[in-house]
Design an enzyme around this catalytic site. Sequence first.
Site, PDB file in Angstrom:
ATOM      1  CE  LYS A 136       0.218   2.402   3.088  1.00 29.14           C
ATOM      2  NZ  LYS A 136       1.821   2.285   3.780  1.00 29.14           N
ATOM      3  CE1 TYR A 220      -1.950   0.353   7.592  1.00 28.13           C
ATOM      4  CE2 TYR A 220      -1.188   1.872   6.827  1.00 28.13           C
ATOM      5  CZ  TYR A 220      -0.160   0.804   7.043  1.00 28.13           C
ATOM      6  OH  TYR A 220       0.342   0.321   6.017  1.00 28.13           O
TER       7      TYR A 220
HETATM    8  P1  NAD Z   1      12.628   1.835   2.502  1.00 28.09           P
HETATM    9  O1  NAD Z   1      12.616   2.980   1.525  1.00 28.09           O
HETATM   10  O2  NAD Z   1      12.963   1.060   3.574  1.00 28.09           O
HETATM   11  O3  NAD Z   1      12.551   0.567   1.552  1.00 28.09           O
HETATM   12  C1  NAD Z   1      12.391   1.169  -0.385  1.00 28.09           C
HETATM   13  C2  NAD Z   1      13.053   0.079  -1.020  1.00 28.09           C
HETATM   14  O4  NAD Z   1      12.961   0.383  -1.998  1.00 28.09           O
HETATM   15  C3  NAD Z   1      15.149  -0.129  -1.250  1.00 28.09           C
HETATM   16  O5  NAD Z   1      15.035  -0.980  -1.142  1.00 28.09           O
HETATM   17  C4  NAD Z   1      14.721   0.505  -2.248  1.00 28.09           C
HETATM   18  O6  NAD Z   1      16.929   0.772  -2.197  1.00 28.09           O
HETATM   19  C5  NAD Z   1      14.245  -0.139  -2.987  1.00 28.09           C
HETATM   20  N1  NAD Z   1      14.005   1.195  -4.061  1.00 28.09           N
HETATM   21  C6  NAD Z   1      14.059   1.115  -5.197  1.00 28.09           C
HETATM   22  N2  NAD Z   1      13.762   1.898  -6.309  1.00 28.09           N
HETATM   23  C7  NAD Z   1      14.043   3.381  -6.128  1.00 28.09           C
HETATM   24  C8  NAD Z   1      14.351   4.622  -5.488  1.00 28.09           C
HETATM   25  N3  NAD Z   1      14.027   4.413  -7.512  1.00 28.09           N
HETATM   26  N4  NAD Z   1      14.095   5.506  -4.490  1.00 28.09           N
HETATM   27  C9  NAD Z   1      13.735   4.966  -3.182  1.00 28.09           C
HETATM   28  N5  NAD Z   1      14.123   3.738  -3.058  1.00 28.09           N
HETATM   29  C10 NAD Z   1      14.132   2.896  -4.383  1.00 28.09           C
HETATM   30  O7  NAD Z   1      11.137   1.984   2.178  1.00 28.09           O
HETATM   31  P2  NAD Z   1       9.993   0.922   3.446  1.00 28.09           P
HETATM   32  O8  NAD Z   1       9.229   1.916   4.661  1.00 28.09           O
HETATM   33  O9  NAD Z   1      10.294  -0.677   3.179  1.00 28.09           O
HETATM   34  O10 NAD Z   1       8.265   1.131   2.085  1.00 28.09           O
HETATM   35  C11 NAD Z   1       8.265   0.299   1.112  1.00 28.09           C
HETATM   36  C12 NAD Z   1       6.387   0.262   0.510  1.00 28.09           C
HETATM   37  O11 NAD Z   1       6.374  -0.736   1.934  1.00 28.09           O
HETATM   38  C13 NAD Z   1       6.367   1.633   0.575  1.00 28.09           C
HETATM   39  O12 NAD Z   1       5.242   1.188  -0.743  1.00 28.09           O
HETATM   40  C14 NAD Z   1       5.179   1.933   1.676  1.00 28.09           C
HETATM   41  O13 NAD Z   1       4.607   2.032   2.208  1.00 28.09           O
HETATM   42  C15 NAD Z   1       5.668   0.341   1.770  1.00 28.09           C
HETATM   43  N6  NAD Z   1       5.148  -0.232   3.650  1.00 28.09           N
HETATM   44  C16 NAD Z   1       4.033  -0.534   4.074  1.00 28.09           C
HETATM   45  C17 NAD Z   1       4.273  -1.273   4.911  1.00 28.09           C
HETATM   46  C18 NAD Z   1       2.816  -1.461   5.944  1.00 28.09           C
HETATM   47  O14 NAD Z   1       2.533  -1.887   7.441  1.00 28.09           O
HETATM   48  N7  NAD Z   1       2.178  -2.188   4.880  1.00 28.09           N
HETATM   49  C19 NAD Z   1       4.992  -0.525   6.183  1.00 28.09           C
HETATM   50  C20 NAD Z   1       5.766   0.095   5.853  1.00 28.09           C
HETATM   51  C21 NAD Z   1       6.124   0.769   4.504  1.00 28.09           C
END
Ligand code: NAD
Length: 365
Positions: A136, A220
């Site tokens: 999401k 949420y």
């Molecule tokens: P994060 O920044 O920690 O991780 C993002 C990942 O994407 C990294 O591995 C990064 O290297 C990669 N990536 C690839 N291309 C990229 C670019 N151009 N710019 C930035 N990053 C790039 O983020 P996260 O917190 O892990 O979030 C990732 C996804 O998960 C999002 O859609 C977020 O909304 C979702 N999320 C959901 C929950 C949940 O509870 N369901 C919780 C946290 C995050």
Amino acid sequence: MPQPLSRRSFVTRAAGALAVAAFSPAFLRASSEAKKSRLGVALVGLGSYSTYELAPALRETEFCHLTAVVTGSREKGVKWARRHKFPESSIYHYDTMHDLARNPDVDIVYVVTPPGLHRQHVERAAAAGKHVICEKPMAPSVADCDAMIAACKQAGTQLAIGYRLHYDPYHQELVRAAVGTDIGPFTKIDTAHGFTLGGYNWRIDKALAGGGPLPDVGIYSLHAACMAANADPIAITASENPKQRPDFFIEVEESINWTMEFPNGVRASCRTSYNEGMNHFRAEGPNGFFELDPAFYYRGLQGRTSKGSLKFPEVRQQAVHMDAIAKAILANRPVPTPGELGRRDVRIIEAIYEAARTGGRITLG
Ligand code: NAD
């Protein structure tokens, strides 16, 4: 002018077409899936949610396990392969996702990159003939959601959204209470979700995030309010709050308030912010109330209703969520949280932004 086919060339062409179908990604996936009791998952994007929540959860799941990764860093991929015991041949780059088609150990591709990249990663996974779970918010726009749903339909694969709270017992109890008559139905909903965002992050880049706290965590509140109303909203009003850090939140909102009107006069007041910690949900009606505080964390939810406090065993939300999706795919049933649900929420988010921009009341048909 088209020439009539001789019997021989017809047979040759038909055999060729059958051979292509037999080696199509969808056929290869379906035939390997049929023999399995546990599906293989490839995580796309090894950031914080994959590292600290999804990978540990995949050690606990019964119906799926981690078999591959897609990452921009080969070095990181090698560490993951060693730690999670899958072959280094199952490490992919975003640009080589099409090669997933030839990996029978991967049945589900789980897209965990920033929202602005979800569409391209979902489309690549679908083209490789894989089922998809997408985090999401599903995407920055309804047009992207439509393209993602179409790509999976065309590939004959399922598309699920990572709505972990759908599978949490406190939120399942909310759904039950909303449709029952002991506490529900509810007429008034009040909810807020926010946190203080520190240093630079894709979350303040509009193209990557699709917006500010609204698509990230406000979603949420929006989603739980629809569950409590047991309906989709019919009208939205909204206002963005003045920014306290305008030099930091340049492209996206810092905080926003909105109301959703549902059929039968049900109203939800919602707030989200990147400048304030908030995590609660309350629904009430003529028969009683239902409250969660905290409401949206991974762990430690607490709830009470007009009938007393709620106590459910702690679950790892990500594990029950991925298992529910894998089980549905194994049984050839529709997944419980499909792309259409993600699209509904993105449509509401678009309406909230439009209401805030115009100051008007936006109706949803
Ligand atoms: P994060 O920044 O920690 O991780 C993002 C990942 O994407 C990294 O591995 C990064 O290297 C990669 N990536 C690839 N291309 C990229 C670019 N151009 N710019 C930035 N990053 C790039 O983020 P996260 O917190 O892990 O979030 C990732 C996804 O998960 C999002 O859609 C977020 O909304 C979702 N999320 C959901 C929950 C949940 O509870 N369901 C919780 C946290 C995050």
